[in-house]
Design a protein around this motif. Sequence first.
Motif, PDB file in Angstrom:
ATOM      1  N   GLY A   1     114.823 -37.647 134.060  1.00  0.00           N
ATOM      2  CA  GLY A   1     114.612 -39.056 134.406  1.00  0.00           C
ATOM      3  C   GLY A   1     115.130 -39.383 135.804  1.00  0.00           C
ATOM      4  O   GLY A   1     115.284 -38.515 136.661  1.00  0.00           O
TER       5      GLY A   1
ATOM      6  N   GLY B   1     109.864 -37.789 136.177  1.00  0.00           N
ATOM      7  CA  GLY B   1     109.289 -38.986 136.794  1.00  0.00           C
ATOM      8  C   GLY B   1     109.140 -38.815 138.302  1.00  0.00           C
ATOM      9  O   GLY B   1     109.220 -37.699 138.816  1.00  0.00           O
ATOM     10  N   SER B   2     109.004 -39.900 139.071  1.00  0.00           N
ATOM     11  CA  SER B   2     108.829 -41.236 138.528  1.00  0.00           C
ATOM     12  C   SER B   2     107.544 -41.349 137.702  1.00  0.00           C
ATOM     13  O   SER B   2     106.703 -40.449 137.757  1.00  0.00           O
ATOM     14  CB  SER B   2     108.774 -42.258 139.669  1.00  0.00           C
ATOM     15  OG  SER B   2     107.572 -42.103 140.406  1.00  0.00           O
ATOM     16  N   LYS B   3     107.381 -42.430 136.988  1.00  0.00           N
ATOM     17  CA  LYS B   3     106.192 -42.591 136.163  1.00  0.00           C
ATOM     18  C   LYS B   3     104.933 -42.537 137.014  1.00  0.00           C
ATOM     19  O   LYS B   3     103.942 -41.935 136.607  1.00  0.00           O
ATOM     20  CB  LYS B   3     106.250 -43.909 135.398  1.00  0.00           C
ATOM     21  CG  LYS B   3     107.072 -43.782 134.137  1.00  0.00           C
ATOM     22  CD  LYS B   3     107.220 -45.107 133.410  1.00  0.00           C
ATOM     23  CE  LYS B   3     108.425 -45.055 132.501  1.00  0.00           C
ATOM     24  NZ  LYS B   3     109.467 -46.020 132.878  1.00  0.00           N
TER      25      LYS B   3
ATOM     26  N   TRP C   1     109.272 -35.308 132.352  1.00  0.00           N
ATOM     27  CA  TRP C   1     110.316 -36.285 132.065  1.00  0.00           C
ATOM     28  C   TRP C   1     111.201 -36.588 133.266  1.00  0.00           C
ATOM     29  O   TRP C   1     112.157 -37.335 133.163  1.00  0.00           O
ATOM     30  CB  TRP C   1     111.185 -35.818 130.889  1.00  0.00           C
ATOM     31  CG  TRP C   1     110.558 -36.124 129.574  1.00  0.00           C
ATOM     32  CD1 TRP C   1     109.513 -35.460 128.983  1.00  0.00           C
ATOM     33  CD2 TRP C   1     110.914 -37.182 128.673  1.00  0.00           C
ATOM     34  NE1 TRP C   1     109.204 -36.041 127.780  1.00  0.00           N
ATOM     35  CE2 TRP C   1     110.047 -37.090 127.569  1.00  0.00           C
ATOM     36  CE3 TRP C   1     111.886 -38.200 128.709  1.00  0.00           C
ATOM     37  CZ2 TRP C   1     110.117 -37.983 126.493  1.00  0.00           C
ATOM     38  CZ3 TRP C   1     111.950 -39.077 127.629  1.00  0.00           C
ATOM     39  CH2 TRP C   1     111.067 -38.958 126.547  1.00  0.00           C
TER      40      TRP C   1
ATOM     41  N   GLU D   1     104.221 -38.942 138.042  1.00  0.00           N
ATOM     42  CA  GLU D   1     103.645 -38.190 136.910  1.00  0.00           C
ATOM     43  C   GLU D   1     102.166 -38.526 136.746  1.00  0.00           C
ATOM     44  O   GLU D   1     101.322 -37.652 136.547  1.00  0.00           O
ATOM     45  CB  GLU D   1     104.343 -38.565 135.601  1.00  0.00           C
ATOM     46  CG  GLU D   1     105.839 -38.372 135.592  1.00  0.00           C
ATOM     47  CD  GLU D   1     106.223 -36.921 135.680  1.00  0.00           C
ATOM     48  OE1 GLU D   1     105.352 -36.067 135.414  1.00  0.00           O
ATOM     49  OE2 GLU D   1     107.372 -36.632 136.039  1.00  0.00           O
ATOM     50  N   ARG D   2     101.907 -39.794 136.801  1.00  0.00           N
ATOM     51  CA  ARG D   2     100.554 -40.278 136.620  1.00  0.00           C
ATOM     52  C   ARG D   2      99.626 -39.716 137.688  1.00  0.00           C
ATOM     53  O   ARG D   2      98.492 -39.325 137.424  1.00  0.00           O
ATOM     54  CB  ARG D   2     100.612 -41.804 136.725  1.00  0.00           C
ATOM     55  CG  ARG D   2      99.463 -42.476 136.125  1.00  0.00           C
ATOM     56  CD  ARG D   2      99.743 -43.944 135.935  1.00  0.00           C
ATOM     57  NE  ARG D   2      98.570 -44.500 135.288  1.00  0.00           N
ATOM     58  CZ  ARG D   2      98.559 -45.594 134.573  1.00  0.00           C
ATOM     59  NH1 ARG D   2      99.669 -46.275 134.416  1.00  0.00           N
ATOM     60  NH2 ARG D   2      97.447 -46.010 134.021  1.00  0.00           N
TER      61      ARG D   2
ATOM     62  N   ARG E   1     100.923 -50.962 142.015  1.00  0.00           N
ATOM     63  CA  ARG E   1     101.956 -49.909 142.000  1.00  0.00           C
ATOM     64  C   ARG E   1     101.678 -48.855 143.056  1.00  0.00           C
ATOM     65  O   ARG E   1     102.571 -48.376 143.740  1.00  0.00           O
ATOM     66  CB  ARG E   1     101.996 -49.219 140.638  1.00  0.00           C
ATOM     67  CG  ARG E   1     102.668 -50.028 139.569  1.00  0.00           C
ATOM     68  CD  ARG E   1     102.753 -49.224 138.276  1.00  0.00           C
ATOM     69  NE  ARG E   1     102.631 -50.068 137.111  1.00  0.00           N
ATOM     70  CZ  ARG E   1     103.609 -50.879 136.690  1.00  0.00           C
ATOM     71  NH1 ARG E   1     104.752 -50.900 137.322  1.00  0.00           N
ATOM     72  NH2 ARG E   1     103.416 -51.655 135.646  1.00  0.00           N
TER      73      ARG E   1
ATOM     74  N   SER F   1     103.197 -33.118 129.336  1.00  0.00           N
ATOM     75  CA  SER F   1     104.595 -32.676 129.287  1.00  0.00           C
ATOM     76  C   SER F   1     104.742 -31.409 128.447  1.00  0.00           C
ATOM     77  O   SER F   1     105.840 -30.881 128.297  1.00  0.00           O
ATOM     78  CB  SER F   1     105.479 -33.768 128.697  1.00  0.00           C
ATOM     79  OG  SER F   1     105.463 -34.899 129.533  1.00  0.00           O
TER      80      SER F   1
ATOM     81  N   GLU G   1      97.408 -39.198 125.244  1.00  0.00           N
ATOM     82  CA  GLU G   1      96.826 -38.719 126.485  1.00  0.00           C
ATOM     83  C   GLU G   1      95.492 -38.048 126.249  1.00  0.00           C
ATOM     84  O   GLU G   1      95.286 -37.374 125.253  1.00  0.00           O
ATOM     85  CB  GLU G   1      97.770 -37.718 127.142  1.00  0.00           C
ATOM     86  CG  GLU G   1      98.879 -38.405 127.879  1.00  0.00           C
ATOM     87  CD  GLU G   1      99.633 -37.414 128.732  1.00  0.00           C
ATOM     88  OE1 GLU G   1      99.079 -36.982 129.729  1.00  0.00           O
ATOM     89  OE2 GLU G   1     100.752 -37.079 128.349  1.00  0.00           O
TER      90      GLU G   1
ATOM     91  N   TYR H   1     103.687 -39.559 122.449  1.00  0.00           N
ATOM     92  CA  TYR H   1     103.272 -39.736 123.845  1.00  0.00           C
ATOM     93  C   TYR H   1     102.095 -38.802 124.141  1.00  0.00           C
ATOM     94  O   TYR H   1     101.116 -39.184 124.741  1.00  0.00           O
ATOM     95  CB  TYR H   1     104.457 -39.375 124.736  1.00  0.00           C
ATOM     96  CG  TYR H   1     104.260 -39.573 126.214  1.00  0.00           C
ATOM     97  CD1 TYR H   1     104.237 -40.848 126.759  1.00  0.00           C
ATOM     98  CD2 TYR H   1     104.140 -38.491 127.068  1.00  0.00           C
ATOM     99  CE1 TYR H   1     104.102 -41.042 128.120  1.00  0.00           C
ATOM    100  CE2 TYR H   1     104.002 -38.663 128.437  1.00  0.00           C
ATOM    101  CZ  TYR H   1     103.980 -39.940 128.956  1.00  0.00           C
ATOM    102  OH  TYR H   1     103.849 -40.117 130.297  1.00  0.00           O
TER     103      TYR H   1
END
Length: 377
Positions: free
Chosen positions: A193, A319-321, A317, A324-325, A54, A341, A248, A244
Amino acid sequence: QRSEAEVVMISVSSYACQRRTSLINHNAVLTDALSLLPHNAELNEDEGRGLAFRRAAAVLKFLPEPVTTTTPLRGLPCLGEHSLRVIEDILQDGASREVESTKRSERFKALKVLNGIFGVGVKTADRWIRAGIRYLQPLQGSGETLSRAQRAGLRYYDDLNQPVSRAEADAVGEIVEKAAVSVLPGARMTLIGGFRRGKLTGHDVDFLLTHPEEGREEGLMPKVVSRLESEGFLLYQKTTRNSYLESEDGPARSSSSMDRFQKCFSIFKLSRGEEGGAEQTGNGESLTPSGQEAWRAVRVDLVVSPVSQSAFALLGWTGSKLFEREMRRWARREKAMSLSSHALYDTRQRRYLRASSEEEIFALLGLEFIPPSERNA
Ligand code: TTP
Ligand code: MN
Ligand code: MN
Ligand code: MN
């Protein structure tokens, strides 16, 4: 004159949250191919390797031009030998043997079908495949116990695998906003999103609800949901506390704030044609003049945040995922902070850092502000 390699190397951070990634992808052929491999890696319970692919794909998405040879890519962050080999194969032969054989494999095809069912994760799909279930029909007759979500996922399978358009997203937004304001005057709704990042289609529509007065948002989710339900807009819904957060790594947070953070995963019944009109026919069997059913099913996610946390919820929320990561990785590794979040915690100062806008959060993390449209890593 500088070589291509130098130009590229100067500007690429290894953190996606330090890169401006628009929706324009000059290397879609390569990123599409690479994005199949995480699937495969994760299926084999190799999450680290999946993440590596990714990250590699995200670096290619960021590049300002199509890649034509791998030479200028050597020395770029996140592009390991494996990714480079796949890229090289595609550039030289037009295809990567590994990607093509993955695509052809029964296992992969089955995973795509089963994972495409709302409520079915990789683990469940994997279990079913090992039990010999490959496609939807066999699943329905298999005697497998399906969850309520999975049953809804099967019932609306075709609709839910049809991309949601921006017009449909806006139509859902109008409905949700009306419902929210009617049960709580002054409630605020924000599109989050992928659509907030400027995407033209999505797999679902995501909304954040809050109220400018702290505490007024309490109990908002069940009220909105029952309003929507009574108006006939919900084909399925599951409202949960935010779990969620719990998954974490981060310091324990006060349970009072956790109880208030609610989300709802739902399937909307959206009338076709007159998007924007919140009118409901009430007749599920009626057809449009073109012979289509008069409505379609659309996945919608709702989240309610107290205003004190809404900047974090908005950021988390949008993103993108991967973005965020990467922001959380940056916070942890470079700043000894824990981002979620809900909040930002400074482990050296042992305190939470307040913020009322995304801009402030980026600043607290020592990052240049990246607008939503450039978070498409
Ligand atoms: P998604 O809706 O899954 O993804 P997306 O909107 O970016 O793309 P798509 O068009 O496919 O819908 O997630 C949106 C964001 O919500 C993402 O940044 C992760 C975040 N999120 C949470 O923070 N908590 C959750 O429980 C879930 C499901 C998502
Ligand atoms: Mn670009
Ligand atoms: Mn989404
Ligand atoms: Mn979503």
